[in-house]
Write a protein that holds these residues in place. Structure first.
Motif, PDB file in Angstrom:
ATOM      1  N   SER A  52      19.305  43.450 -62.320  1.00 44.48           N
ATOM      2  CA  SER A  52      20.162  44.414 -62.999  1.00 44.48           C
ATOM      3  C   SER A  52      20.606  43.827 -64.333  1.00 44.48           C
ATOM      4  O   SER A  52      20.489  42.618 -64.559  1.00 44.48           O
ATOM      5  N   ARG A  53      21.150  44.618 -65.161  1.00 46.24           N
ATOM      6  CA  ARG A  53      21.482  44.190 -66.518  1.00 46.24           C
ATOM      7  C   ARG A  53      22.527  43.075 -66.546  1.00 46.24           C
ATOM      8  O   ARG A  53      22.416  42.145 -67.321  1.00 46.24           O
ATOM      9  N   HIS A  54      23.552  43.165 -65.711  1.00 44.94           N
ATOM     10  CA  HIS A  54      24.636  42.186 -65.730  1.00 44.94           C
ATOM     11  C   HIS A  54      24.530  41.163 -64.610  1.00 44.94           C
ATOM     12  O   HIS A  54      25.373  40.290 -64.494  1.00 44.94           O
ATOM     13  N   ASN A  55      23.528  41.270 -63.810  1.00 43.43           N
ATOM     14  CA  ASN A  55      23.356  40.370 -62.672  1.00 43.43           C
ATOM     15  C   ASN A  55      22.730  39.058 -63.142  1.00 43.43           C
ATOM     16  O   ASN A  55      21.741  39.060 -63.861  1.00 43.43           O
ATOM     17  N   VAL A  56      23.297  37.949 -62.733  1.00 43.61           N
ATOM     18  CA  VAL A  56      22.765  36.643 -63.114  1.00 43.61           C
ATOM     19  C   VAL A  56      21.525  36.314 -62.294  1.00 43.61           C
ATOM     20  O   VAL A  56      20.604  35.674 -62.766  1.00 43.61           O
ATOM     21  N   SER A  57      21.486  36.756 -61.066  1.00 41.51           N
ATOM     22  CA  SER A  57      20.349  36.440 -60.197  1.00 41.51           C
ATOM     23  C   SER A  57      19.193  37.399 -60.455  1.00 41.51           C
ATOM     24  O   SER A  57      19.328  38.393 -61.164  1.00 41.51           O
ATOM     25  N   GLY A  58      18.071  37.083 -59.872  1.00 42.87           N
ATOM     26  CA  GLY A  58      16.895  37.917 -60.015  1.00 42.87           C
ATOM     27  C   GLY A  58      15.826  37.468 -59.045  1.00 42.87           C
ATOM     28  O   GLY A  58      16.098  36.717 -58.109  1.00 42.87           O
ATOM     29  N   ILE A  59      14.629  37.913 -59.261  1.00 42.97           N
ATOM     30  CA  ILE A  59      13.498  37.550 -58.419  1.00 42.97           C
ATOM     31  C   ILE A  59      12.685  36.504 -59.164  1.00 42.97           C
ATOM     32  O   ILE A  59      12.210  36.748 -60.269  1.00 42.97           O
ATOM     33  N   ARG A  60      12.539  35.316 -58.573  1.00 46.80           N
ATOM     34  CA  ARG A  60      11.752  34.251 -59.204  1.00 46.80           C
ATOM     35  C   ARG A  60      10.318  34.351 -58.713  1.00 46.80           C
ATOM     36  O   ARG A  60      10.047  34.400 -57.516  1.00 46.80           O
ATOM     37  N   LEU A  61       9.391  34.380 -59.654  1.00 46.88           N
ATOM     38  CA  LEU A  61       7.967  34.438 -59.346  1.00 46.88           C
ATOM     39  C   LEU A  61       7.296  33.157 -59.818  1.00 46.88           C
ATOM     40  O   LEU A  61       7.509  32.709 -60.941  1.00 46.88           O
ATOM     41  N   ILE A  62       6.493  32.567 -58.950  1.00 45.02           N
ATOM     42  CA  ILE A  62       5.818  31.299 -59.212  1.00 45.02           C
ATOM     43  C   ILE A  62       4.389  31.573 -59.664  1.00 45.02           C
ATOM     44  O   ILE A  62       3.670  32.350 -59.041  1.00 45.02           O
ATOM     45  N   SER A  63       3.963  30.904 -60.711  1.00 42.80           N
ATOM     46  CA  SER A  63       2.589  31.021 -61.194  1.00 42.80           C
ATOM     47  C   SER A  63       1.653  30.305 -60.218  1.00 42.80           C
ATOM     48  O   SER A  63       1.748  29.098 -60.014  1.00 42.80           O
ATOM     49  N   VAL A  64       0.747  31.055 -59.614  1.00 44.77           N
ATOM     50  CA  VAL A  64      -0.219  30.488 -58.669  1.00 44.77           C
ATOM     51  C   VAL A  64      -1.117  29.481 -59.388  1.00 44.77           C
ATOM     52  O   VAL A  64      -1.401  28.398 -58.865  1.00 44.77           O
ATOM     53  N   GLU A  65      -1.519  29.796 -60.592  1.00 43.86           N
ATOM     54  CA  GLU A  65      -2.404  28.918 -61.356  1.00 43.86           C
ATOM     55  C   GLU A  65      -1.744  27.556 -61.614  1.00 43.86           C
ATOM     56  O   GLU A  65      -2.368  26.511 -61.436  1.00 43.86           O
ATOM     57  N   SER A  66      -0.471  27.555 -62.010  1.00 47.15           N
ATOM     58  CA  SER A  66       0.198  26.279 -62.289  1.00 47.15           C
ATOM     59  C   SER A  66       0.439  25.475 -61.016  1.00 47.15           C
ATOM     60  O   SER A  66       0.348  24.250 -61.024  1.00 47.15           O
ATOM     61  N   LEU A  67       0.709  26.166 -59.910  1.00 44.71           N
ATOM     62  CA  LEU A  67       0.914  25.469 -58.637  1.00 44.71           C
ATOM     63  C   LEU A  67      -0.393  24.846 -58.150  1.00 44.71           C
ATOM     64  O   LEU A  67      -0.421  23.690 -57.722  1.00 44.71           O
ATOM     65  N   ARG A  68      -1.485  25.580 -58.265  1.00 44.24           N
ATOM     66  CA  ARG A  68      -2.800  25.025 -57.899  1.00 44.24           C
ATOM     67  C   ARG A  68      -3.163  23.835 -58.783  1.00 44.24           C
ATOM     68  O   ARG A  68      -3.673  22.831 -58.301  1.00 44.24           O
ATOM     69  N   ALA A  69      -2.914  23.966 -60.077  1.00 46.71           N
ATOM     70  CA  ALA A  69      -3.226  22.875 -61.011  1.00 46.71           C
ATOM     71  C   ALA A  69      -2.418  21.630 -60.667  1.00 46.71           C
ATOM     72  O   ALA A  69      -2.946  20.511 -60.694  1.00 46.71           O
ATOM     73  N   PHE A  70      -1.139  21.806 -60.325  1.00 47.64           N
ATOM     74  CA  PHE A  70      -0.318  20.660 -59.956  1.00 47.64           C
ATOM     75  C   PHE A  70      -0.861  19.991 -58.691  1.00 47.64           C
ATOM     76  O   PHE A  70      -0.995  18.768 -58.634  1.00 47.64           O
ATOM     77  N   ILE A  71      -1.198  20.781 -57.688  1.00 52.75           N
ATOM     78  CA  ILE A  71      -1.706  20.234 -56.427  1.00 52.75           C
ATOM     79  C   ILE A  71      -3.031  19.519 -56.653  1.00 52.75           C
ATOM     80  O   ILE A  71      -3.254  18.429 -56.136  1.00 52.75           O
ATOM     81  N   GLU A  72      -3.916  20.103 -57.451  1.00 62.18           N
ATOM     82  CA  GLU A  72      -5.205  19.460 -57.736  1.00 62.18           C
ATOM     83  C   GLU A  72      -5.014  18.152 -58.495  1.00 62.18           C
ATOM     84  O   GLU A  72      -5.672  17.162 -58.203  1.00 62.18           O
TER      85      GLU A  72
END
Length: 84
Positions: A52-72
């Motif tokens: 929402s406009r005044h809400n500090v929280s939100g939905i965090r989305l993780i990049s699959v590509e960056s997570l795979r690259a880190f694991i590799e």
């Protein structure tokens, strides 16, 4: 080369570009706090969608590509511990 569309009733598996925290933890087998640490130190990228406009929280989305690259890259470091 021409590919045919999937048959009716046939499931297609598409790899999403982003995952929510819980999905990334479950699919990649890493801990929630470890994932947040990786995001904090810049090893894994993420985006926040404000709910929402005044809400500090939100939905965090993780990049699959960056997570795979880190694991590799972590796997390569473990295989070559004296490569530094």
């Amino acid at each position: 080369m021409q590919t045919s569309p999937p048959n009716r009733g046939e499931a297609t598996l598409a790899t999403p570009e982003y995952l929510r925290i819980a999905e990334a933890v479950r699919l990649f087998g890493i801990g929630r706090s470890t994932l947040y640490s990786l995001i904090s130190n810049g090893s894994v990228t993420s985006r926040v969608i404000k709910t929402s406009r005044h809400n500090v929280s939100g939905i965090r989305l993780i990049s699959v590509e960056s997570l795979r690259a880190f694991i590799e890259s972590s796997g390569q470091e473990a295989a070559n511990p004296n490569s530094q």
